[in-house]
Design an enzyme around this catalytic site. Structure first.
Site, mmCIF file in Angstrom:
data_model
loop_
_atom_site.group_PDB
_atom_site.id
_atom_site.type_symbol
_atom_site.label_atom_id
_atom_site.label_comp_id
_atom_site.label_asym_id
_atom_site.label_seq_id
_atom_site.Cartn_x
_atom_site.Cartn_y
_atom_site.Cartn_z
ATOM 1 N N ASP A 150 -6.817 -3.760 17.070
ATOM 2 C CA ASP A 150 -6.476 -2.655 15.928
ATOM 3 C C ASP A 150 -7.768 -1.883 15.827
ATOM 4 O OD1 ASP A 150 -7.871 -5.171 15.073
ATOM 5 O OD2 ASP A 150 -7.678 -4.603 13.182
ATOM 6 N N GLU A 151 -7.687 -0.850 15.118
ATOM 7 C CA GLU A 151 -8.599 0.179 14.710
ATOM 8 C C GLU A 151 -9.635 0.261 15.823
ATOM 9 O OE1 GLU A 151 -9.776 -1.909 11.156
ATOM 10 O OE2 GLU A 151 -8.080 -0.787 9.865
#
Length: 479
Positions: A150-151
């Site tokens: 993620d991210e």
């Protein structure tokens, strides 16, 4: 009212990158989780995993990482209660705990982003695979692993990525997918039967065609996360349906019971997190039959990332967790769900700030004394009398920076200020010591020090400075 959460596992996320509990406390929490209806643990070890060999530098330094025996004991405690353990190992973004180390700086996508791995260096893939190998080997009979992803900030901004994008004509989306696919296929080669979960956010803007061509269909199970109390139901349903239409029909949801309000939140608001689960129930009720909802991870973030401050500690969030679980079980946070929580935890309110103090001999949920003390000190620290002490009438009127600089003060009024500040300091100090004493029973000394320095020191230091300054000034004015 929505139907109860559909068939699927209810996982509790343990974020160990901040305030990792002592193992004895973790065992008590696992027992409570079992009583609350939890099916498994999503364990994000980060630097608390006992990495060996060349990866030894990844181990925590503020406190010892868990030993191999302790990691095994956590799994045994969970297994004894029918709970699965799923490790979460970041393999792309949020690798701050890895890439902060100087010998690994060259593996960053860009120099000033500590979290994102350069996807073009074979050394980076080997590093990730060795991390995964050590984690898998210390989890006997493991069937599922979460690879994070993620991210992935600043992806495509590194020099290697710019060259790759220019030479291939590919997009940043394809760059993201190429590394994930490489890691996933390597996992399947080493452990053919391993189920692989990954966060979904980097894929949200991708088209069905891009996802179908990614090479990930049939290999990964996306976990869509949204922790907000006003989660957009239609948008979330649309995303899940898109993944399913692209061939990714095995899907997970991720909600939150703590650690998603503000980066520095100290006390959990149960209603906020219950509202998040009520929205997720609406999502589940709207999904097509083609989607195989594998379950939900109820996340409990301890830091927003490895280098941010601590969020709420687990004890103050246990009423929220119990309430969220009962919301999923009942399909609403009904009177019956509320009653179940208060009975199971032995509390008068599901809001930790409104709980009555436990009496002597009363049955307590694990960490309740610390939860009560944190609520008490948080109330003190946020009181206007303390937080805005230097803005009160006496300080602004008789002990301004002008007065201090010239050491020309009214001794009588200055000592009134001094006495007030000293009284607040004494009160705070007593509660701080009680917090510290209780906290070190559940957490390491370093966690207690960090928590106090983050929450208490910013309020205490100005009071200490003003008492010292008054003493110095009055000495110049009184014979």
């Amino acid at each position: 009212m929505s139907p109860p959460w559909p068939k699927g596992k209810k996982l509790v996320h343990l974020d160990l990158k901040g305030a990792p509990p002592r193992v004895e406390y973790l065992h008590r929490l696992i027992e409570l989780f079992s009583q609350l209806g939890v099916d498994g643990l999503l364990v994000e070890y980060e630097d608390m995993f006992p990495y060996e060999g060349e990866l030894h530098l990844l181990q925590a330094t503020a406190q010892p990482s868990y030993s191999q025996a302790e990691v095994l004991s956590i799994q045994e405690a969970a297994k004894a209660r029918g709970m699965e353990v799923i490790p979460l190992v970041q393999t792309y973004g949020h690798m701050e705990f890895v890439l902060k180390h100087r010998p690994l700086w060259h593996l960053r996508e860009v120099p000033n982003c500590v979290g994102t791995l350069n996807p073009h260096k074979e050394e980076g893939v080997k590093l990730v695979m060795e991390m995964l190998r050590q984690v898998v080997e210390l989890h006997p009979d493991l069937s599922t692993i979460h690879i994070g992803a993620d991210e992935v900030y600043t992806l495509g901004e590194g020099e290697d990525s710019k060259l790759w994008l220019a030479s291939t004509g590919c997009t940043v989306e394809q760059l993201f997918l190429s590394h994930v696919t490489k890691v996933v296929k390597a996992i399947k080669e080493m452990w053919p039967d391993m189920n692989i979960i990954m966060w979904d956010d980097m894929m949200r803007g991708m088209s069905q065609d891009t996802l179908k061509a990614s090479g990930l269909v049939g290999l990964v199970q996306p976990m869509l996360w949204d922790y907000t109390p006003d989660l957009d139901v239609d948008k979330t349903v649309s995303l899940l349906e898109k993944y399913c239409s692209a061939g990714m029909s095995d899907l997970w949801a991720a909600s939150s019971f703590k650690g998603s309000t503000f980066v520095h939140t100290c006390v959990t608001c149960t209603q906020r997190h219950v509202d998040n689960h009520l929205q997720w129930l609406k999502v589940a009720a709207s999904l097509s039959a083609a989607i195989n909802m594998k379950g939900m991870a109820i996340t409990g973030w301890q830091r927003y990332d490895h280098l941010s401050v601590l969020c709420e500690l687990l004890p103050v969030a246990l009423p929220s967790l119990a309430s969220c679980l009962q919301t999923l079980i009942h399909g609403e946070f009904s009177t019956e769900a509320h009653r179940k929580v208060t009975e199971m935890l032995g509390v008068s309110s599901v809001e930790v700030e409104a709980m009555e103090r436990a009496s002597a001999g009363e049955s307590l949920f694990p960490g309740r004394r610390l939860a009560e003390l944190i609520v008490e000190i948080n109330s003190l620290l946020n009181s206007e009398d303390l937080r805005f002490f230097e803005s009160n009438m006496f300080v602004r009127g008789w002990f301004s920076p002008y007065h201090r600089q010239r050491k020309m003060v009214n001794p009588l009024n200055s000592m009134h200020i001094h006495n007030q500040a000293s009284m607040y300091l004494d009160t705070l100090q007593k509660v701080v010591e009680a917090v510290r004493k209780e906290m070190v029973n559940l957490y390491s000394d370093s966690t207690a020090e960090e928590w106090i320095e983050e929450h208490v020191t910013p309020v205490m230091v100005p009071l200490q400075r003003i008492t010292e300054a008054i003493e110095a000034c009055v000495k110049e004015m009184v014979p």
